[in-house]
Motif scaffolding. Structure first.
Motif, mmCIF file in Angstrom:
data_model
loop_
_atom_site.group_PDB
_atom_site.id
_atom_site.type_symbol
_atom_site.label_atom_id
_atom_site.label_comp_id
_atom_site.label_asym_id
_atom_site.label_seq_id
_atom_site.Cartn_x
_atom_site.Cartn_y
_atom_site.Cartn_z
ATOM 1 N N ILE A 1 0.843 -1.203 0.000
ATOM 2 C CA ILE A 1 0.000 0.000 0.000
ATOM 3 C C ILE A 1 0.876 1.251 0.000
ATOM 4 C CG2 ILE A 1 -1.714 1.316 1.322
ATOM 5 C CD1 ILE A 1 -2.994 -1.162 0.293
ATOM 6 N N PHE A 2 1.863 1.277 0.903
ATOM 7 C CA PHE A 2 2.710 2.460 0.981
ATOM 8 C C PHE A 2 3.519 2.653 -0.296
ATOM 9 C CE2 PHE A 2 1.929 2.008 5.580
ATOM 10 C CZ PHE A 2 1.517 3.303 5.827
ATOM 11 N N PHE B 1 -4.964 7.310 4.832
ATOM 12 C CA PHE B 1 -5.904 8.198 4.154
ATOM 13 C C PHE B 1 -5.329 9.610 4.025
ATOM 14 C CE2 PHE B 1 -10.257 5.914 4.506
ATOM 15 C CZ PHE B 1 -9.665 4.747 4.055
ATOM 16 N N TRP C 1 7.964 1.770 7.211
ATOM 17 C CA TRP C 1 6.631 1.165 7.118
ATOM 18 C C TRP C 1 6.659 -0.363 7.159
ATOM 19 C CZ3 TRP C 1 6.836 4.663 2.537
ATOM 20 C CH2 TRP C 1 7.261 4.017 1.356
ATOM 21 N N LEU D 1 2.632 7.326 -6.390
ATOM 22 C CA LEU D 1 1.830 8.496 -6.759
ATOM 23 C C LEU D 1 2.523 9.795 -6.337
ATOM 24 C CD1 LEU D 1 -1.639 7.111 -5.596
ATOM 25 C CD2 LEU D 1 -0.990 7.576 -7.963
ATOM 26 N N TRP D 2 3.230 9.717 -5.223
ATOM 27 C CA TRP D 2 3.901 10.894 -4.642
ATOM 28 C C TRP D 2 4.900 11.461 -5.648
ATOM 29 C CZ3 TRP D 2 3.577 12.219 0.841
ATOM 30 C CH2 TRP D 2 4.351 13.348 1.177
ATOM 31 N N TYR E 1 -0.577 15.944 -6.400
ATOM 32 C CA TYR E 1 0.173 15.480 -7.575
ATOM 33 C C TYR E 1 -0.713 15.180 -8.766
ATOM 34 C CZ TYR E 1 3.965 15.432 -4.272
ATOM 35 O OH TYR E 1 4.895 15.803 -3.337
ATOM 36 N N ARG E 2 -1.856 15.892 -8.862
ATOM 37 C CA ARG E 2 -2.663 15.793 -10.079
ATOM 38 C C ARG E 2 -1.844 16.349 -11.231
ATOM 39 N NH1 ARG E 2 -7.950 16.050 -7.910
ATOM 40 N NH2 ARG E 2 -8.805 16.231 -10.002
ATOM 41 N N LYS E 3 -2.104 15.794 -12.402
ATOM 42 C CA LYS E 3 -1.413 16.325 -13.570
ATOM 43 C C LYS E 3 -1.950 17.708 -13.890
ATOM 44 C CE LYS E 3 -0.199 15.564 -18.247
ATOM 45 N NZ LYS E 3 -0.184 14.757 -19.414
ATOM 46 N N VAL F 1 -7.834 -0.980 1.713
ATOM 47 C CA VAL F 1 -7.255 -0.751 3.040
ATOM 48 C C VAL F 1 -8.313 -0.992 4.126
ATOM 49 C CG1 VAL F 1 -6.304 1.011 4.570
ATOM 50 C CG2 VAL F 1 -5.412 0.767 2.269
ATOM 51 N N LEU G 1 -5.419 3.734 9.477
ATOM 52 C CA LEU G 1 -6.285 4.340 8.458
ATOM 53 C C LEU G 1 -6.027 5.836 8.329
ATOM 54 C CD1 LEU G 1 -9.821 2.725 9.009
ATOM 55 C CD2 LEU G 1 -8.257 2.387 7.113
ATOM 56 N N PRO H 1 -8.193 3.059 -0.962
ATOM 57 C CA PRO H 1 -8.859 3.198 0.342
ATOM 58 C C PRO H 1 -9.800 2.034 0.645
ATOM 59 C CG PRO H 1 -9.747 4.768 -1.242
ATOM 60 C CD PRO H 1 -8.569 4.123 -1.891
ATOM 61 N N VAL I 1 -1.557 13.059 -1.736
ATOM 62 C CA VAL I 1 -0.948 12.824 -3.055
ATOM 63 C C VAL I 1 -1.966 13.011 -4.168
ATOM 64 C CG1 VAL I 1 0.905 11.305 -2.273
ATOM 65 C CG2 VAL I 1 -1.256 10.295 -2.959
ATOM 66 N N LEU J 1 1.286 4.328 -2.709
ATOM 67 C CA LEU J 1 1.099 5.740 -2.368
ATOM 68 C C LEU J 1 2.320 6.559 -2.759
ATOM 69 C CD1 LEU J 1 -0.634 5.489 1.133
ATOM 70 C CD2 LEU J 1 -1.680 6.144 -1.036
ATOM 71 N N PHE J 2 3.493 5.990 -2.551
ATOM 72 C CA PHE J 2 4.708 6.747 -2.860
ATOM 73 C C PHE J 2 5.074 6.669 -4.332
ATOM 74 C CE2 PHE J 2 4.760 7.289 1.564
ATOM 75 C CZ PHE J 2 5.528 8.420 1.808
ATOM 76 N N LEU K 1 -7.391 4.059 -8.013
ATOM 77 C CA LEU K 1 -7.434 4.978 -6.871
ATOM 78 C C LEU K 1 -8.617 4.645 -5.959
ATOM 79 C CD1 LEU K 1 -6.512 8.315 -8.665
ATOM 80 C CD2 LEU K 1 -5.049 6.908 -7.205
ATOM 81 N N GLY K 2 -9.691 4.097 -6.515
ATOM 82 C CA GLY K 2 -10.802 3.631 -5.684
ATOM 83 C C GLY K 2 -10.418 2.386 -4.902
ATOM 84 N N ILE L 1 -0.536 12.749 -11.811
ATOM 85 C CA ILE L 1 -1.616 11.757 -11.807
ATOM 86 C C ILE L 1 -2.709 12.137 -12.794
ATOM 87 C CG2 ILE L 1 -3.287 10.538 -10.385
ATOM 88 C CD1 ILE L 1 -1.555 11.364 -7.945
ATOM 89 N N ARG L 2 -3.003 11.216 -13.699
ATOM 90 C CA ARG L 2 -4.119 11.393 -14.623
ATOM 91 C C ARG L 2 -5.300 10.585 -14.117
ATOM 92 N NH1 ARG L 2 -1.965 9.203 -19.942
ATOM 93 N NH2 ARG L 2 -0.435 8.218 -18.587
ATOM 94 N N PHE L 3 -6.510 11.104 -14.302
ATOM 95 C CA PHE L 3 -7.685 10.438 -13.744
ATOM 96 C C PHE L 3 -8.527 9.761 -14.825
ATOM 97 C CE2 PHE L 3 -6.192 13.306 -10.553
ATOM 98 C CZ PHE L 3 -6.392 12.621 -9.370
ATOM 99 N N ILE M 1 -2.087 10.415 3.693
ATOM 100 C CA ILE M 1 -1.121 10.406 2.577
ATOM 101 C C ILE M 1 -1.864 10.331 1.247
ATOM 102 C CG2 ILE M 1 0.788 9.149 1.517
ATOM 103 C CD1 ILE M 1 1.558 8.123 4.269
ATOM 104 N N TYR M 2 -2.869 9.479 1.222
ATOM 105 C CA TYR M 2 -3.651 9.276 -0.005
ATOM 106 C C TYR M 2 -4.270 10.582 -0.470
ATOM 107 C CZ TYR M 2 -7.460 7.502 -2.949
ATOM 108 O OH TYR M 2 -8.336 7.261 -3.975
#
Lengths: 614, 346
Positions: free
Chosen positions: A327-328, B61, B95, A334-335, B71-73, A356, B57, A353, B67, A331-332, A349-350, A339-341, B63-64
């Motif tokens: 998971i981490f 959440f 972690w 993405l960091w 960090y959206r384009k 988790v 959680l 969470p 980001v 996330l990293f 991305l759904g 990010i394109r949606f 961090i989620y």
């Protein structure tokens, strides 16, 4: 035997005989998708029955059939084949291979799954579907005093489908070990391929336990043996052990490839290399290994004693560690990205969470002294749907939107995709989040009704509304597929600016995949080439004739034979058993004696293809 | 064990919040408002694991969310290639190690409470012992020390740990009284031992938690916790021979009960052997008819008993009683007899 590949065949014959992994992928996708709809319909019927207290939409007997078939269908006939669809569509391409190691067995695996699933579902029309739960605990399942003839269909259907899965698993193990392109070392393999590799190993070791269990159950039901007959000295706990020694790794067989899909989608749509690749690989391997050490956490209330419960509890908790690492790492990844949606990434991305939340309740469930309350309650139902739907199904949808252009050459409609995502995502949480509370408030799972005035009404109503949302979302997906199939907008080779080998060739790829086997020059090989300013892969061989396997109808015939024999066993009909087994044996005989050398695609044809930009 | 319970009480805020958000369910059915020592242990472990997991959680959440927003384009980034980070050993170590520590914190009370809940009181002379045998779709309760047997309503004293021995006559069932204690399976051919205790007198709802067939959903029972003197009184009353029926209608009902063959499956009073149906000695005092038919007053009770006699198979499909062919007069007489099967009232 080297006749040309241009020889015309009818469309139906082509699909029945194909040994091309890309076509088999589509077969798995269509069949798995069909069973996904069937299983979803069963779920919606159950949710309608449970919408309010003491409803009579379906009766208890029908409800038990629905819950059994929903679970069995979704696990064995929807999730597994959909995973196999992506394994087939993607893995050979990702490792730079021209096909899987055993194309014939690949086809056999599909047809065995298909006819096993068909046999199982035909039970609806012949005296009722199985009604002992997908877990089929003995003696409820092992004696016709307690359960209907549908359980025979469960046993034979799963046994036949299981052989197919086992064959598929072995096939992918061999493929990934032996058929990687030059330079594609283990530690350069894309993570989806890695997860498929580990999941295939799990199939190899887990499915035999199910096979043995089903054989014992079959003997008890059809030949009056007493493996699970307590009065004659049998032992019912053995089934539970065998089932869960298979059943727990099965969860990882499903979720690991979903992890793999996520590990492909997230880097592409974040435009970043996967964070912590090495630890991701070790996490996958560790999860696969630990997956065999935890089956008793499904059996905390069986009465195996505090020592067994405590040991398996701690082993279960341990799985949270590699899962957390993954998971981490996502996330990293993405960091710091861009990010394109797009819909594929929305699903990914759904997933994060949602999964988790499922993982968190998983850790809670690993505590035996609390699990005594959760076990067999709606809390568990909520938990495993968070994992299997929020994890596996979200992952599959991400994969579907991501690889659809590669499989079919067209792009699914983004607008409809987003509608589907949001409806499904909201519907999912509406359905399953309240179920945590329903369980803790005293609602056992697998009940066809509940009394009013127990505090369970609101939660169930919300849950049903959520299920209808998911139903509508699924219809939107079907509309999307229909529109996409009609519009025929070409996707191009690499619509997502991706990083792995499959995106370097045309969409859909030619039957030989790579005109020249590529030379892999690093992790994310296509990205490596892109960074060097190239648009194509470095070839590892000169252009030459390509040897291809011939299609064959034999896998289909072998599967039909077992299907007929399965019917024979269920009805204790000796002629049918003999005809069915005979058909399969004759087909196996011909497979053994016919010398099939395949055919070649000639260099000139390849050059022509290349010129046309294929 | 006590420390963990206290810990869970120091921080009841979140529990309160969840209850406010969603209701806590019916107070004699929900596991969220424990009324017995066992359920309190279950609940404290739920809460400890929940708190730890909420910590996880929150971090994930946070961090989620960060980001996904940060960090959206953005337009104009097409030609900027983000740094292709391979990993970070320190972060990865963090972690890995923190979850290990969290899980060790969780594992210690887990093991302690798991053993605590597995305490065996079946050899304890001071503990009341009850044999619970599950049948399709009802429950038999035998008190071997007292020679007492009943069904559907389990009577037990408050404030002490009662030893429960679980078995099954047919398929696997599971004995679950959420407010008092988590569940344990009734396995055919094997005996499971657990304990159960209730802090205060009351009627607690119990359910079968393992799929057992068509009427699995209807296999409810009750636990009636009485203060020790009341419980002793009940045991004494159960040990006494059944009272004579007094009204003519009840006597007629008793005769029908014998002539129609009901008595072949249902003992009334002392019962040495296992029988196919529940013991009816205190049937008139059952909280609920057949586990699922609730009533408020005597008239409703009569209606529900009649309902059960006439519609047995519709009310609990697949049960072993079978369809009874009875005239209205016979039903009336049987109801009069059955409702008078009481041990406590005079």
């Amino acid at each position: 035997m080297a006749h040309s590949h241009t020889k015309k065949k009818s469309v139906v014959w082509d699909w029945l005989t194909t040994v091309d992994h890309k076509k088999i992928a589509i077969l798995y996708l269509v069949a798995g998708g069909f069973f996904f709809l069937v299983g979803g319909l069963e779920a919606i019927l159950m949710r309608i029955q449970l919408m309010g207290p003491t409803q009579e939409f379906v009766d208890g007997a029908t409800f038990n059939q629905l819950l059994t078939m929903h679970g069995t269908t979704m696990i064995f006939l929807a999730a597994m084949p959909l995973i196999f669809a992506f394994m087939n569509a993607v893995v050979p391409l990702q490792i730079g291979a021209r096909d899987v190691a055993f194309p014939f067995i690949n086809s056999l695996g599909f047809w065995l799954f298909f006819f096993g699933g068909l046999l199982l579902n035909l039970s609806w029309f012949f005296g009722g579907a199985p009604d002992a739960g997908w877990t089929a605990y003995a003696p409820l399942s092992s004696s016709d005093l307690y359960s209907g003839s549908g359980v025979d269909y469960y046993i034979l259907g799963l046994q036949i489908a299981g052989i197919g899965t086992l064959a598929g698993g072995i096939n992918f193990l061999v493929t990934i070990i032996n058929m990687r392109a030059p330079g594609m070392t283990y530690m350069r393999m894309p993570l989806f391929t890695w997860t498929v590799f580990v999941a295939s190993a799990l199939i190899l070791f887990a499915f035999p336990a199910l096979t043995v269990g089903l054989a014992l159950l079959m003997f008890d039901r059809l030949f009056d043996t007493n493996f699970f007959n307590v009065a004659a000295g049998g032992n019912i706990t053995i089934w539970e052990h065998l089932f869960w020694i298979f059943g727990h790794p099965e969860v990882y067989i499903l979720i690991l490839p979903a992890f793999g899909i996520l590990s492909e989608v997230i880097p592409v749509f974040a435009r970043k290399r996967l964070f912590g690749y090495t630890s991701m690989v070790f996490a996958v391997a560790l999860i696969g290994f630990l997956g065999f050490m935890v089956w008793v956490h499904h059996m905390f209330t069986v009465g195996l004693g505090p020592i067994a419960n405590a040991i398996f509890s701690i082993a279960t908790m341990a799985i949270a560690i590699p899962t957390g690492i993954k998971i981490f790492n996502w996330l990293f990844t993405l960091w710091g990205g861009q990010i394109r949606f797009d819909t594929a990434n929305l699903w990914a991305l759904g997933f994060l969470p949602t999964f988790v939340l499922g993982g968190v309740t998983g850790v809670m469930l690993s505590v035996p002294s609390a699990d005594y309350q959760y076990h067999d309650s709606y809390f568990v139902v909520a938990h495993f749907h968070y994992v299997i739907v929020g994890g596996v199904v979200f992952g599959l949808f991400a994969g579907l939107f991501y690889w659809w252009p590669k499989m079919f050459g067209t792009l699914l409609h983004e607008g409809l995709g987003k509608w589907q995502f949001w409806l499904f995502f909201i519907g999912f949480h509406l359905t399953f989040f309240p179920q945590h509370w329903l369980g803790l408030m005293g609602m056992p799972r697998r009940v066809f009704t509940y009394l009013p005035d127990q505090g369970l009404d609101e939660g169930n109503l919300i849950s049903t509304i959520g299920a209808l949302f998911m139903g509508v979302a699924t219809i939107i997906l079907l509309v999307n597929i229909f529109i996409t199939a009609r519009s025929k907008v070409r996707a191009g080779n690499d619509p997502w600016d991706a990083r792995t080998l499959e995106w370097a060739i045309s969409s859909p790829p030619p039957e030989y995949n790579f005109a020249q086997t590529p030379l892999v020059r690093g992790y994310d090989p296509l990205w490596v080439e892109k960074m060097d300013g190239r648009t194509e892969l470095t070839p590892a061989e000169p252009l030459g004739d390509i040897h291809m396997p011939n299609g064959s109808i034999i896998p289909f015939i072998m599967s039909v034979g077992l299907f007929i024999a399965g019917f024979g066993f269920i009805g204790s009909n000796l002629p049918a058993i003999l005809i069915g087994m005979g058909t399969t044996l004759v087909a196996m005989f011909f497979r053994s004696v016919i010398d099939d050398h395949g055919y070649h695609i000639h260099k000139e044809d390849l050059e022509k293809d290349l010129k046309e930009g294929k | 064990m006590k420390i963990w319970q206290k810990l869970s009480r120091i921080v009841p805020l979140f529990a309160l919040l969840t209850l406010v958000l969603s209701g806590c369910g019916r107070d004699n059915l929900t596991a969220l408002v424990p009324k017995g020592e066992g359920a309190e242990i279950n609940y404290s472990m739920m809460m400890i694991s929940l708190y730890i997991m909420i910590g996880v959680l929150v971090v994930v959440f946070a961090i989620y969310t960060y980001v996904v927003i940060k960090y959206r384009k953005r337009p104009g980034q097409e030609n900027v290639i983000p740094k292709q980070t391979e990993g970070n050993h320190l972060l990865e170590l963090v972690w890995t190690v923190i979850p290990i520590i969290l899980l060790i914190i969780l594992a210690i009370p887990t093991v302690i409470t798991t053993f605590e809940l597995a305490e065996d009181y079946s050899k304890d002379e001071n503990a009341v012992k009850i044999n619970v045998k599950a049948y399709l779709y009802w429950w038999d309760f035998e008190y071997p020390e007292y020679g007492v047997r009943t069904a559907q309503d389990l009577y037990m004293p408050t404030g002490e740990r009662v030893s429960i021995a679980l078995t099954s006559e047919d398929v696997i069932h599971s004995f679950w009284v959420p407010t008092l204690q988590g569940k344990m399976d009734n396995n055919p051919g094997e005996e499971n031992v657990m304990w159960i205790s209730a802090n205060e007198p009351g009627v607690y709802r119990g359910k079968c938690a393992e799929l057992c067939g068509v009427s699995h959903a209807l296999m409810d029972f009750k636990v009636i916790a009485l203060d020790r003197p009341e419980f002793d009184k009940w045991i004494e009353a159960m040990q006494a021979p059944p009272k004579e029926m007094t009204t003519p209608l009840a006597i007629e009902g008793q005769q029908l009960f014998e002539s129609k063959g009901c008595i072949g499956c249902h003992a009334v009073g002392e019962q040495k052997f296992e029988m196919a149906g529940p013991n009816l000695k205190n049937f008139g005092e059952r909280e609920v008819v057949a586990g699922i038919l609730y009533y408020e007053n005597e008239q409703e009770q009569r209606d529900q008993i009649a309902n059960w006699l006439i519609n047995t198979m519709e009310l609990k499909p697949g049960n072993k009683m079978g369809k009874q062919v009875l005239t209205q007069d016979e039903v009336d007489a049987l109801v009069e007899y059955l409702i008078n099967l009481k041990v406590l009232e005079d």
